[in-house]
Design an enzyme around this catalytic site. Structure first.
Site, PDB file in Angstrom:
ATOM      1  N   GLY A 192      39.484 118.051 -35.773  1.00  0.00           N
ATOM      2  CA  GLY A 192      40.159 118.679 -36.752  1.00  0.00           C
ATOM      3  C   GLY A 192      40.937 117.647 -37.587  1.00  0.00           C
ATOM      4  O   GLY A 192      41.147 116.453 -37.248  1.00  0.00           O
ATOM      5  N   ASP A 251      44.462 117.641 -38.133  1.00  0.00           N
ATOM      6  CA  ASP A 251      45.579 116.890 -37.506  1.00  0.00           C
ATOM      7  C   ASP A 251      45.400 115.947 -36.426  1.00  0.00           C
ATOM      8  O   ASP A 251      46.132 114.817 -36.693  1.00  0.00           O
ATOM      9  CB  ASP A 251      46.324 118.143 -36.749  1.00  0.00           C
ATOM     10  CG  ASP A 251      46.653 119.262 -37.643  1.00  0.00           C
ATOM     11  OD1 ASP A 251      47.020 119.064 -38.742  1.00  0.00           O
ATOM     12  OD2 ASP A 251      46.544 120.619 -37.006  1.00  0.00           O
ATOM     13  N   SER A 252      44.496 115.791 -35.596  1.00  0.00           N
ATOM     14  CA  SER A 252      44.388 114.943 -34.693  1.00  0.00           C
ATOM     15  C   SER A 252      43.699 113.584 -35.478  1.00  0.00           C
ATOM     16  O   SER A 252      44.037 112.419 -35.070  1.00  0.00           O
ATOM     17  CB  SER A 252      43.188 115.162 -33.550  1.00  0.00           C
ATOM     18  OG  SER A 252      41.798 115.820 -34.130  1.00  0.00           O
ATOM     19  N   CYS A 272      46.083 124.461 -21.153  1.00  0.00           N
ATOM     20  CA  CYS A 272      45.163 123.490 -21.433  1.00  0.00           C
ATOM     21  C   CYS A 272      45.927 122.083 -21.846  1.00  0.00           C
ATOM     22  O   CYS A 272      45.640 120.851 -21.340  1.00  0.00           O
ATOM     23  CB  CYS A 272      44.317 123.684 -22.612  1.00  0.00           C
ATOM     24  SG  CYS A 272      43.257 122.336 -23.244  1.00  0.00           S
ATOM     25  N   CYS A 276      40.201 129.166 -27.504  1.00  0.00           N
ATOM     26  CA  CYS A 276      39.052 128.559 -28.007  1.00  0.00           C
ATOM     27  C   CYS A 276      37.614 128.964 -27.136  1.00  0.00           C
ATOM     28  O   CYS A 276      36.711 128.862 -27.957  1.00  0.00           O
ATOM     29  CB  CYS A 276      39.187 126.818 -27.736  1.00  0.00           C
ATOM     30  SG  CYS A 276      39.356 126.311 -26.249  1.00  0.00           S
TER      31      CYS A 276
END
Length: 365
Positions: free
Chosen positions: A10, A12-13, A101, A197
């Protein structure tokens, strides 16, 4: 520093990794393969960790000029996140899989492996601010209130936070997208993932039914004890739920009914008015403290019980192995299995003090 950048695929990462590179760190990108049977394509903005996402992460790493690897953590993810999610719902509790997670995968399995390989820190695209104050970590809400993810990071330990980097904590999402475009990252306009997810179609009830099956029980009026209907299993309900109850007859006062309590042993789902949802105290277990320092005395704070919303001023104190929280204002829809996160009180109100898994709630008669 040697930094391992967790790259989901994505925007952001990708930008977080880019900023780590720009700061002069020795950065390596890694994508976590969390599904044993990843789909070839996402469905719009639903889901993540697909083959498409791994390709997007690799392309971003290529643009940044950093090494890139894929680590298979699918088995660990299934055990620690998916199986836990199913077990919690089966027991009548409401877990947050994103929090689990972060705790078990991104900042336990991933960080442990990173440290073993000689990395100094793990960098992620979470929106939260992290700094060292008087020698101890301080986790705070992000500058972008709408994207703040400090809640889902609140279960991290002092030692984990000492080896963590959140480069986006002071940024807004529009600014991050603009930066991604300026850096030539193809994910600049990629939709955010949402929902759970591993349930990309968003049908949580259907997913749980496929895992747990049917466990018929009664829908009972909490005030009168009257049986109002039947259901296929307590795992199909959450505290505070209003729609999809399957009750044909309206309440005597004509107002909506809500799920008040789940009793998995008897299979009973108790329903009633919105007012009966209000709780004034919360008990939690498995408390964590970002600073490594548990509360030493009753402490004024703000408690948050959901990733988005569910806030109230409170007083919290450690009582043996439990965290006891007395709410200054009643909260509705608080469920065992959720996480209660404590923040510093106003005027700042943005420093994470601690967190605990909710085990029980009560309300003043």
């Amino acid at each position: 520093m040697r930094v391992l950048a967790a790259m989901s695929g994505g925007v952001d990462s990708a930008v977080a990794a880019a900023r780590a590179v720009a700061e002069g760190h020795d950065v390596t990108g890694v994508h976590l393969a969390l599904s044993a049977k990843p789909g070839t394509l996402r469905t719009g903005s639903r889901g993540c960790c697909t083959i498409e996402d791994s390709h997007d992460a690799r392309r971003a790493a290529d643009v940044l000029g950093i090494p890139f690897y894929i680590w298979d953590l699918a088995e660990r993810f299934t055990e620690d996140v998916v199986d836990d999610f199913v077990a919690e719902y089966s027991a009548g509790r409401t877990p947050n899989p994103c929090m689990r997670c972060n705790e078990k995968i991104k900042f336990a399995a991933l960080l442990d492996k990173a440290i073993a390989l000689g990395f100094d820190a793990v960098c992620t695209g979470h929106y939260a601010r992290l700094s060292i104050v008087d020698g101890v970590p301080e986790l705070r809400r992000s500058a972008d209130a709408d994207k703040d993810q400090s809640y889902v990071l609140a279960t991290l330990t002092e030692e984990q936070l000492r080896h963590s980097m959140f480069p986006l904590g002071g940024s807004t999402k529009p600014a991050v997208r603009e930066e991604a475009a300026a850096r030539g990252l193809s994910v600049a306009e990629k939709p955010d993932s949402h929902d759970i997810c591993f349930i990309p179609d968003g049908d949580t009830r259907g997913f749980l039914r496929s895992k747990i099956g049917e466990r018929p029980g009664k829908l009972v009026d909490d005030a009168t004890g009257a049986v109002l209907g039947e259901h296929a299993g307590v795992h199909g309900f959450t505290i505070g739920q209003r729609h999809g109850l399957g009750i044909d007859t309206p309440a005597p006062d004509g107002r909506p009914r809500y799920v008040l309590a789940l009793e998995p042993v008897s299979g009973t789902v108790r329903v009633g008015s919105a007012e009966r949802l209000e709780v004034t105290s919360i008990t939690g277990s498995r408390a964590t403290w970002p600073s490594g320092r548990p509360l030493a005395e009753p402490t004024e704070c703000v408690v948050q019980v959901r990733a988005h919303g569910g806030l109230a001023p409170a007083v919290a104190e450690v009582a043996g192995d439990s965290l006891e929280i007395r709410l200054r204002e009643p909260l509705r829809g608080v469920a065992p299995g959720q996480t209660a996160v404590l923040y510093s009180p106003s005027p700042s109100g943005d420093v994470v003090l601690g967190a605990a898994t909710i085990t029980a709630t009560a309300r003043t008669p």
